[in-house]
Design a protein around this motif. Structure first.
Motif, PDB file in Angstrom:
ATOM      1  N   MET A  85      -9.890  -9.592 -98.900  1.00  0.00           N
ATOM      2  CA  MET A  85     -10.809 -10.624 -98.414  1.00  0.00           C
ATOM      3  C   MET A  85     -10.055 -11.574 -97.512  1.00  0.00           C
ATOM      4  N   THR A  86     -10.630 -11.891 -96.353  1.00  0.00           N
ATOM      5  CA  THR A  86     -10.018 -12.802 -95.402  1.00  0.00           C
ATOM      6  C   THR A  86     -10.770 -14.115 -95.395  1.00  0.00           C
ATOM      7  N   ARG A  87     -10.035 -15.211 -95.404  1.00  0.00           N
ATOM      8  CA  ARG A  87     -10.628 -16.545 -95.343  1.00  0.00           C
ATOM      9  C   ARG A  87     -10.092 -17.267 -94.115  1.00  0.00           C
ATOM     10  N   THR A  88     -10.866 -18.198 -93.590  1.00  0.00           N
ATOM     11  CA  THR A  88     -10.454 -18.938 -92.410  1.00  0.00           C
ATOM     12  C   THR A  88     -10.714 -20.426 -92.622  1.00  0.00           C
ATOM     13  N   GLY A  89      -9.729 -21.233 -92.200  1.00  0.00           N
ATOM     14  CA  GLY A  89      -9.946 -22.666 -92.134  1.00  0.00           C
ATOM     15  C   GLY A  89      -9.254 -23.491 -93.188  1.00  0.00           C
ATOM     16  N   ASP A  90      -8.706 -22.892 -94.227  1.00  0.00           N
ATOM     17  CA  ASP A  90      -8.066 -23.645 -95.301  1.00  0.00           C
ATOM     18  C   ASP A  90      -6.558 -23.680 -95.072  1.00  0.00           C
ATOM     19  N   ARG A  91      -6.060 -24.777 -94.551  1.00  0.00           N
ATOM     20  CA  ARG A  91      -4.617 -24.933 -94.359  1.00  0.00           C
ATOM     21  C   ARG A  91      -4.012 -25.582 -95.595  1.00  0.00           C
ATOM     22  N   PRO A  92      -2.795 -25.200 -95.961  1.00  0.00           N
ATOM     23  CA  PRO A  92      -2.155 -25.833 -97.123  1.00  0.00           C
ATOM     24  C   PRO A  92      -1.828 -27.285 -96.833  1.00  0.00           C
ATOM     25  N   SER A  93      -1.820 -28.105 -97.886  1.00  0.00           N
ATOM     26  CA  SER A  93      -1.461 -29.515 -97.715  1.00  0.00           C
ATOM     27  C   SER A  93       0.051 -29.699 -97.733  1.00  0.00           C
ATOM     28  N   ARG A  94       0.764 -28.775 -98.384  1.00  0.00           N
ATOM     29  CA  ARG A  94       2.223 -28.807 -98.405  1.00  0.00           C
ATOM     30  C   ARG A  94       2.753 -27.414 -98.135  1.00  0.00           C
ATOM     31  N   LEU A  95       3.770 -27.331 -97.308  1.00  0.00           N
ATOM     32  CA  LEU A  95       4.350 -26.040 -96.926  1.00  0.00           C
ATOM     33  C   LEU A  95       5.860 -26.182 -96.854  1.00  0.00           C
ATOM     34  N   THR A  96       6.557 -25.253 -97.464  1.00  0.00           N
ATOM     35  CA  THR A  96       8.020 -25.228 -97.404  1.00  0.00           C
ATOM     36  C   THR A  96       8.471 -23.988 -96.649  1.00  0.00           C
ATOM     37  N   LEU A  97       9.237 -24.191 -95.593  1.00  0.00           N
ATOM     38  CA  LEU A  97       9.813 -23.108 -94.801  1.00  0.00           C
ATOM     39  C   LEU A  97      11.226 -22.847 -95.302  1.00  0.00           C
ATOM     40  N   GLY A 141       7.491 -22.791-108.670  1.00  0.00           N
ATOM     41  CA  GLY A 141       7.344 -23.454-109.956  1.00  0.00           C
ATOM     42  C   GLY A 141       6.753 -24.847-109.815  1.00  0.00           C
ATOM     43  N   GLN A 142       7.235 -25.610-108.845  1.00  0.00           N
ATOM     44  CA  GLN A 142       6.686 -26.941-108.591  1.00  0.00           C
ATOM     45  C   GLN A 142       5.243 -26.864-108.108  1.00  0.00           C
ATOM     46  N   SER A 143       4.941 -25.847-107.302  1.00  0.00           N
ATOM     47  CA  SER A 143       3.579 -25.687-106.801  1.00  0.00           C
ATOM     48  C   SER A 143       2.600 -25.426-107.930  1.00  0.00           C
ATOM     49  N   LEU A 144       3.031 -24.636-108.910  1.00  0.00           N
ATOM     50  CA  LEU A 144       2.147 -24.293-110.018  1.00  0.00           C
ATOM     51  C   LEU A 144       1.886 -25.479-110.933  1.00  0.00           C
ATOM     52  N   GLU A 145       2.708 -26.528-110.828  1.00  0.00           N
ATOM     53  CA  GLU A 145       2.465 -27.754-111.591  1.00  0.00           C
ATOM     54  C   GLU A 145       1.455 -28.657-110.908  1.00  0.00           C
ATOM     55  N   ASP A 146       1.156 -28.358-109.644  1.00  0.00           N
ATOM     56  CA  ASP A 146       0.172 -29.125-108.891  1.00  0.00           C
ATOM     57  C   ASP A 146      -1.228 -28.823-109.434  1.00  0.00           C
ATOM     58  N   PRO A 147      -2.113 -29.818-109.520  1.00  0.00           N
ATOM     59  CA  PRO A 147      -3.487 -29.553-109.961  1.00  0.00           C
ATOM     60  C   PRO A 147      -4.209 -28.532-109.089  1.00  0.00           C
ATOM     61  N   ASP A 148      -3.790 -28.415-107.836  1.00  0.00           N
ATOM     62  CA  ASP A 148      -4.385 -27.438-106.926  1.00  0.00           C
ATOM     63  C   ASP A 148      -3.269 -26.614-106.282  1.00  0.00           C
ATOM     64  N   SER A 202      -3.283 -25.154-102.736  1.00  0.00           N
ATOM     65  CA  SER A 202      -3.120 -25.989-101.544  1.00  0.00           C
ATOM     66  C   SER A 202      -1.672 -26.032-101.069  1.00  0.00           C
ATOM     67  N   ARG A 203      -0.800 -25.298-101.748  1.00  0.00           N
ATOM     68  CA  ARG A 203       0.613 -25.277-101.384  1.00  0.00           C
ATOM     69  C   ARG A 203       1.024 -23.873-100.990  1.00  0.00           C
ATOM     70  N   ALA A 204       2.029 -23.793-100.128  1.00  0.00           N
ATOM     71  CA  ALA A 204       2.461 -22.490 -99.612  1.00  0.00           C
ATOM     72  C   ALA A 204       3.943 -22.516 -99.303  1.00  0.00           C
ATOM     73  N   VAL A 205       4.533 -21.324 -99.300  1.00  0.00           N
ATOM     74  CA  VAL A 205       5.898 -21.158 -98.825  1.00  0.00           C
ATOM     75  C   VAL A 205       5.873 -20.173 -97.662  1.00  0.00           C
ATOM     76  N   VAL A 206       6.731 -20.411 -96.705  1.00  0.00           N
ATOM     77  CA  VAL A 206       6.882 -19.522 -95.556  1.00  0.00           C
ATOM     78  C   VAL A 206       8.328 -19.086 -95.502  1.00  0.00           C
ATOM     79  N   VAL A 207       8.567 -17.784 -95.470  1.00  0.00           N
ATOM     80  CA  VAL A 207       9.925 -17.272 -95.358  1.00  0.00           C
ATOM     81  C   VAL A 207      10.170 -16.826 -93.935  1.00  0.00           C
ATOM     82  N   MET A 208      11.360 -17.100 -93.444  1.00  0.00           N
ATOM     83  CA  MET A 208      11.750 -16.728 -92.089  1.00  0.00           C
ATOM     84  C   MET A 208      12.994 -15.857 -92.176  1.00  0.00           C
ATOM     85  N   GLY A 209      12.866 -14.614 -91.741  1.00  0.00           N
ATOM     86  CA  GLY A 209      13.977 -13.673 -91.826  1.00  0.00           C
ATOM     87  C   GLY A 209      13.451 -12.268 -91.664  1.00  0.00           C
TER      88      GLY A 209
END
Length: 328
Positions: free
Chosen positions: A1-13, A64-71, A74-81
Motif C-alpha cells: 500500500m502506498t500513502r502520500t502526504g505524511d511527512r515524519p515530524s522527526r528524522l535522523t540521517l 528504541g527512542q522512536s518507539l517510546e514516542d506516543p506516535d 511520525s518518526r523515521a530514520v534515513v540511512v545513507m550508504g
C-alpha cells in the motif's frame, strides 16, 4: 500500500562516511541540508557512523527512542550508504511503524533497485521529502545468524537475496578484495571462482516440500538483485507475499559463463539449467554452503527463510519492479 502526504515530524540521517569511496562523508551534510529545505516542518539531525557495529547501535538507539514516542509512526530514520547500510536500517525498523528512507551512496544499491527506489541521491532525497511511503515485504531468516557479538541463534531481516552457492562465494570474495570496483569486483571474482567451483549438495524445503539436489546455486530472493545490478531472481516483487527462488542446476563452466553473461538482463533464466519457484517459506541446508545476504555475511546453514508481508514502512516507495517472475 502506498500513502502520500505524511511527512515524519522527526528524522535522523545516519550516513556511512566510507560508502562509495568516501561519497557518504562528502555529501552527508548537503543531503541533510536539502532534506531540511524540502521538509521545513521536520526536525532533522545527522550522524556519521564509525563502523558497522556503531551504525547498528545508533540505529537501534534511534528506533528504541522512536518507539517510546506516543506516535512512533511520525518518526523515521534515513540511512545513507550502500546495501550494508540499507540492511542495517531495515533490521532496525522492521516490524515497527518507524519509517525507513535510503539514500543510495554505495557501489551496489541493489535494495533500491529491487524496491523501486531512486538510484540517484538527488532523486532519493526528493522521494523521501515527498511524503510518499509504502509497506514492502521482507525475508526473515532464522538460524545461526550474524549478530553484533558474532554468530548466534536468532533471526535477521533481509531485503534483497539470500545466497548460498556460487553467488555467495563470489559475494564473499568480492568483499575480501582490497580494491572495491562495484559490479566489476563481482565480475572479476566470478571468473576467478569459476576455475575451482564444483556443484554443491543442497537439502531444501519449500512450503513443506523437501528435496535433495546438487546445484551451482540456489538464490532466495525478496527483491531479486545482487552484485550491483545482477538480476538473480528476475521479476521478484516485494509486495506479493512470496519469495522467488532461482536454482541453477549442475552444468559445465562454459554454460555457467553464458549464464553469467546475461545475468544483468535476467535473460539467463531461459537456459535449460535454470529452475524458478515461488514459496512463502524456504529452509536451506547442505554441505559447504556459505550464506550471504544484502552483500554481507549472513550466517550458517541450516537457515529458515520466510516472507513477511508488509514488514517494512519504506519512505519514498511507490514504484514497482517492471519484470514479472514465474507463475508457478
Amino acid at each position: 500500500m502506498t500513502r502520500t502526504g505524511d511527512r515524519p515530524s522527526r528524522l535522523t540521517l545516519i550516513a556511512n562516511p566510507a560508502a562509495g569511496g568516501g561519497l557518504g562523508r562528502r555529501l552527508a551534510e548537503g543531503v541533510a541540508g536539502r532534506l531540511s529545505a524540502l521538509m521545513p516542518d521536520t526536525r532533522i539531525r545527522t550522524l556519521l557512523s564509525r563502523s558497522w557495529a556503531d551504525a547498528e547501535a545508533r540505529l537501534a538507539e534511534e528506533v528504541g527512542q522512536s518507539l517510546e514516542d506516543p506516535d512512533p509512526g511520525s518518526r523515521a530514520v534515513v540511512v545513507m550508504g550502500g546495501d550494508g547500510m540499507a540492511h542495517l536500517g531495515l533490521n532496525a525498523v522492521a516490524g515497527t511503524p518507524v519509517g525507513l528512507g535510503v539514500i543510495p551512496a554505495g557501489t551496489g544499491n541493489d535494495f533500491c533497485r529491487g524496491t523501486g527506489l531512486p538510484g540517484r541521491i538527488g532523486a532519493a532525497v526528493a522521494a523521501i521529502a515527498s511524503g510518499r511511503s509504502g509497506t514492502v515485504d521482507l525475508a526473515r531468516v532464522t538460524g545461526l545468524v550474524r549478530t553484533a557479538d558474532g554468530l548466534a541463534e536468532g533471526s535477521r531481516w533481509v531485503g534483497s537475496v539470500v545466497s548460498t552457492g556460487y553467488d555467495a562465494r563470489v559475494n564473499h570474495g568480492a568483499n575480501e578484495l582490497r580494491l572495491r570496483l562495484g559490479s566489476l569486483s563481482y565480475a572479476y571474482v566470478a571468473l576467478r571462482e569459476l576455475s575451482r567451483f564444483a556443484p554443491l549438495h543442497y537439502r531444501i524445503e519449500t512450503d513443506g516440500r523437501v528435496r535433495e539436489l546438487d546445484a551451482m546455486l540456489i538464490a532466495v530472493g525478496n527483491a531479486g538483485w545482487i552484485g550491483g545490478g545482477m538480476q538473480i531472481c528476475p521479476g521478484a516483487d516485494v509486495t506479493d507475499g512470496r519469495l522467488d527462488l532461482t536454482i541453477i542446476h549442475p552444468c559445465s563452466r562454459g554454460t555457467l559463463v553464458r549464464a553469467l553473461g546475461s545475468v544483468y538482463t535476467g535473460g539467463f533464466v531461459r537456459l535449460s539449467i535454470v529452475e524458478r519457484l515461488r514459496a512463502r517459506s524456504v529452509t536451506v541446508d547442505g554441505e559447504g554452503l556459505v550464506a550471504m545476504a544484502d552483500g554481507e555475511d549472513l550466517g550458517r546453514v541450516p537457515l529458515r527463510i520466510e516472507c513477511v508481508p508488509g514488514a517494512l514502512n519504506l519512505l519514498g516507495a511507490g514504484a514497482r519492479p517492471q519484470h514479472r517472475g514465474p507463475t508457478h
